[in-house]
Design an enzyme around this catalytic site. Structure first.
Site, mmCIF file in Angstrom:
data_model
loop_
_atom_site.group_PDB
_atom_site.id
_atom_site.type_symbol
_atom_site.label_atom_id
_atom_site.label_comp_id
_atom_site.label_asym_id
_atom_site.label_seq_id
_atom_site.Cartn_x
_atom_site.Cartn_y
_atom_site.Cartn_z
ATOM 1 N N SER A 22 -2.598 -6.302 26.192
ATOM 2 C CA SER A 22 -1.802 -5.442 27.066
ATOM 3 C C SER A 22 -1.370 -6.141 28.367
ATOM 4 O O SER A 22 -2.158 -6.823 29.009
ATOM 5 C CB SER A 22 -2.608 -4.183 27.428
ATOM 6 O OG SER A 22 -1.915 -3.461 28.418
ATOM 7 N N LYS A 73 -4.013 8.451 21.614
ATOM 8 C CA LYS A 73 -3.080 9.318 22.344
ATOM 9 C C LYS A 73 -3.192 10.800 21.955
ATOM 10 O O LYS A 73 -3.022 11.671 22.792
ATOM 11 C CB LYS A 73 -1.639 8.861 22.111
ATOM 12 C CG LYS A 73 -1.314 7.502 22.710
ATOM 13 C CD LYS A 73 0.157 7.236 22.497
ATOM 14 C CE LYS A 73 0.552 5.834 22.834
ATOM 15 N NZ LYS A 73 1.995 5.621 22.710
ATOM 16 N N ASN A 94 0.068 9.480 26.880
ATOM 17 C CA ASN A 94 -0.199 8.058 27.122
ATOM 18 C C ASN A 94 -0.565 7.795 28.583
ATOM 19 O O ASN A 94 -0.836 6.663 28.958
ATOM 20 C CB ASN A 94 1.008 7.196 26.727
ATOM 21 C CG ASN A 94 2.212 7.428 27.618
ATOM 22 O OD1 ASN A 94 2.463 8.556 28.034
ATOM 23 N ND2 ASN A 94 2.946 6.391 27.937
ATOM 24 N N ASP A 109 6.968 7.664 27.317
ATOM 25 C CA ASP A 109 7.899 6.780 26.566
ATOM 26 C C ASP A 109 9.327 7.331 26.666
ATOM 27 O O ASP A 109 10.275 6.586 26.921
ATOM 28 C CB ASP A 109 7.542 6.721 25.076
ATOM 29 C CG ASP A 109 6.092 6.389 24.809
ATOM 30 O OD1 ASP A 109 5.817 5.351 24.215
ATOM 31 O OD2 ASP A 109 5.233 7.210 25.200
ATOM 32 N N ALA A 134 11.440 8.576 13.443
ATOM 33 C CA ALA A 134 10.679 9.808 13.688
ATOM 34 C C ALA A 134 9.209 9.480 13.951
ATOM 35 O O ALA A 134 8.342 10.325 13.784
ATOM 36 C CB ALA A 134 10.816 10.750 12.503
ATOM 37 N N GLY A 135 8.952 8.242 14.364
ATOM 38 C CA GLY A 135 7.586 7.848 14.690
ATOM 39 C C GLY A 135 7.254 8.209 16.134
ATOM 40 O O GLY A 135 7.879 9.095 16.728
ATOM 41 N N ALA A 137 7.567 6.554 19.141
ATOM 42 C CA ALA A 137 8.589 6.336 20.172
ATOM 43 C C ALA A 137 9.758 7.300 19.962
ATOM 44 O O ALA A 137 10.248 7.925 20.913
ATOM 45 C CB ALA A 137 9.076 4.894 20.121
ATOM 46 N N ASP A 160 9.910 8.808 4.330
ATOM 47 C CA ASP A 160 8.522 8.349 4.319
ATOM 48 C C ASP A 160 7.663 9.409 5.002
ATOM 49 O O ASP A 160 8.105 10.542 5.208
ATOM 50 C CB ASP A 160 8.400 6.965 4.991
ATOM 51 C CG ASP A 160 8.795 7.007 6.466
ATOM 52 O OD1 ASP A 160 9.175 8.098 6.961
ATOM 53 O OD2 ASP A 160 8.716 5.972 7.130
ATOM 54 N N GLY A 257 15.645 -2.697 24.505
ATOM 55 C CA GLY A 257 14.387 -1.975 24.711
ATOM 56 C C GLY A 257 13.543 -2.427 25.894
ATOM 57 O O GLY A 257 12.608 -1.717 26.281
HETATM 58 P P1 NAD Z 1 5.901 4.204 14.348
HETATM 59 O O1 NAD Z 1 5.092 3.414 13.364
HETATM 60 O O2 NAD Z 1 5.321 5.401 14.965
HETATM 61 O O3 NAD Z 1 7.281 4.628 13.628
HETATM 62 C C1 NAD Z 1 7.947 3.743 12.751
HETATM 63 C C2 NAD Z 1 9.351 4.253 12.453
HETATM 64 O O4 NAD Z 1 10.066 3.221 11.743
HETATM 65 C C3 NAD Z 1 9.371 5.493 11.569
HETATM 66 O O5 NAD Z 1 10.439 6.336 11.957
HETATM 67 C C4 NAD Z 1 9.624 4.909 10.190
HETATM 68 O O6 NAD Z 1 10.204 5.836 9.297
HETATM 69 C C5 NAD Z 1 10.600 3.802 10.554
HETATM 70 N N1 NAD Z 1 10.698 2.800 9.480
HETATM 71 C C6 NAD Z 1 9.686 2.056 8.959
HETATM 72 N N2 NAD Z 1 10.175 1.263 7.978
HETATM 73 C C7 NAD Z 1 11.508 1.520 7.883
HETATM 74 C C8 NAD Z 1 12.554 1.028 7.055
HETATM 75 N N3 NAD Z 1 12.340 0.111 6.119
HETATM 76 N N4 NAD Z 1 13.800 1.506 7.255
HETATM 77 C C9 NAD Z 1 14.047 2.442 8.209
HETATM 78 N N5 NAD Z 1 13.097 2.953 9.008
HETATM 79 C C10 NAD Z 1 11.841 2.496 8.855
HETATM 80 O O7 NAD Z 1 6.363 3.141 15.445
HETATM 81 P P2 NAD Z 1 6.674 3.400 17.001
HETATM 82 O O8 NAD Z 1 5.455 3.170 17.771
HETATM 83 O O9 NAD Z 1 7.421 4.664 17.162
HETATM 84 O O10 NAD Z 1 7.655 2.175 17.302
HETATM 85 C C11 NAD Z 1 8.995 2.183 16.840
HETATM 86 C C12 NAD Z 1 9.784 1.132 17.585
HETATM 87 O O11 NAD Z 1 9.837 1.477 18.962
HETATM 88 C C13 NAD Z 1 9.162 -0.258 17.509
HETATM 89 O O12 NAD Z 1 10.189 -1.176 17.275
HETATM 90 C C14 NAD Z 1 8.570 -0.477 18.881
HETATM 91 O O13 NAD Z 1 8.636 -1.823 19.285
HETATM 92 C C15 NAD Z 1 9.497 0.354 19.735
HETATM 93 N N6 NAD Z 1 8.873 0.817 20.978
HETATM 94 C C16 NAD Z 1 9.431 0.422 22.140
HETATM 95 C C17 NAD Z 1 8.911 0.840 23.340
HETATM 96 C C18 NAD Z 1 9.552 0.372 24.609
HETATM 97 O O14 NAD Z 1 9.009 0.656 25.677
HETATM 98 N N7 NAD Z 1 10.688 -0.290 24.546
HETATM 99 C C19 NAD Z 1 7.806 1.681 23.365
HETATM 100 C C20 NAD Z 1 7.242 2.092 22.153
HETATM 101 C C21 NAD Z 1 7.791 1.644 20.956
#
Ligand code: NAD
Length: 287
Positions: A22, A73, A94, A109, A134-135, A137, A160, A257
């Site tokens: 971190s 979280k 967070n 976020d 839909a994860g 972030a 998924d 980002g």
């Molecule tokens: P997560 O694991 O919670 O979500 C993953 C997402 O990616 C889901 O919506 C999933 O369906 C999708 N996905 C996975 N494989 C896929 C595919 N083959 N095709 C299309 N979609 C697909 O992850 P998260 O923590 O939400 O992170 C998501 C992104 O956000 C990452 O790239 C991360 O680096 C970025 N992020 C950026 C910040 C920032 O401050 N800039 C903060 C948090 C996360």
């Protein structure tokens, strides 16, 4: 250090696992020192199961604030005394702030994402926004967009395990932010995606696609980019994703980002100490 840490120094910390990578301790400790604030920020590797003990420690040590990262979280949101509106809708936090023993959980976020858009001249109020993902972030961004007055949020995700979460977000926002229209569709429905992008003001990638090792992938055909479309990515590694590079080429306002990451830190700092974070100075220090 021996001049900075005293018998009065207040503790703040990040909790989760893993935390060793971190950048938060360096960023917040630099900022405390810069602003002459008597706090120290540490990172502690803890599991979800240990979170009740973490909360006992927060109270016992009278910690002013700190952060929670994966996988802590969601459990954190059940252990705080109060939740911000976004954290309540999402059921995760967070950030925590301890005001005389009352601990409030926030999720920042989405706040950092929207603030970064605004700083780049792309306010979200009354805008139609397509969000891919839909994860974690993506959900935080979708909820913040609705809370900040976006007119429409069109969620696209592959079928998924996250697709169901998108349906859940839609249902919660229908209750909490009924004026914002939320739709959920399959990302593989290319015709629907095309129509939604044509009609939207802002397109956001909040999936892992574009991020290393998927840096050669973009989910949107560049033929859909037009000059008056704002294209934003949550991915910050690489700093400019394929989608961002293609959006720039097409003359769109393209927002990567990194700014979201920085603004999230700045929002957290504001919650902890009520001051603007010395972000420019920290960036200069890091060079
Ligand atoms: P997560 O694991 O919670 O979500 C993953 C997402 O990616 C889901 O919506 C999933 O369906 C999708 N996905 C996975 N494989 C896929 C595919 N083959 N095709 C299309 N979609 C697909 O992850 P998260 O923590 O939400 O992170 C998501 C992104 O956000 C990452 O790239 C991360 O680096 C970025 N992020 C950026 C910040 C920032 O401050 N800039 C903060 C948090 C996360």
């Amino acid at each position: 250090m021996e001049k900075r840490i005293s018998g009065h120094t207040g503790l703040m910390a990040l909790f989760g696992t893993p935390v060793g990578h971190s950048g938060s301790p360096a960023m917040y400790n630099f900022s405390f020192q810069h602003d002459g604030l008597d706090y120290a920020y540490m990172a502690f590797d803890v599991t979800e199961e240990e979170m009740p003990k973490v909360f006992e420690s927060i109270r016992l040590l009278n910690m002013r604030g700190g952060n929670f990262t994966m996988p802590c979280k969601n459990i954190a949101a059940q252990l705080v005394d109060k939740l911000s509106p976004a954290a309540e809708i999402i059921g995760a936090c967070n950030v925590f702030v301890n005001d005389d023993g009352v601990i409030t959980g926030h999720i920042t976020d989405g706040v950092g994402f929207v603030k970064n858009l605004e700083l780049n001249g792309a306010p979200v109020k009354d805008k139609k926004v397509v969000v891919l993902g839909a994860g974690g972030a993506a959900t935080a961004i979708q909820v913040q967009l609705a809370l900040d007055g976006a007119k429409e949020v069109n969620i696209f995700n592959i079928k998924d395990k996250f697709f169901e979460r998108a349906e859940g977000t839609k249902a919660k926002l229908a209750e909490k932010c009924p004026e914002c229209v939320v739709t959920v569709d399959d990302l593989d429905d290319k015709a629907k995606l095309k129509d939604a992008i044509k009609a939207c003001d802002i397109l956001v990638n909040a999936t892992i696609m574009g991020m290393k090792p998927h840096q050669d992938v973009t989910l949107v055909d560049k033929s859909l980019f037009r000059k008056d479309l704002v294209v934003a990515d949550t991915v910050y590694s690489p700093e400019k994703t394929k989608m961002i590079l293609e959006a720039e080429e097409a003359g769109c306002k393209a927002i990567g980002g990194v700014g979201m990451l920085q603004q999230q830190g700045a929002v957290n700092y504001g919650l902890f100490v009520g001051k603007e974070m010395p972000l420019a100075e920290y960036q200069e220090f890091q060079k």
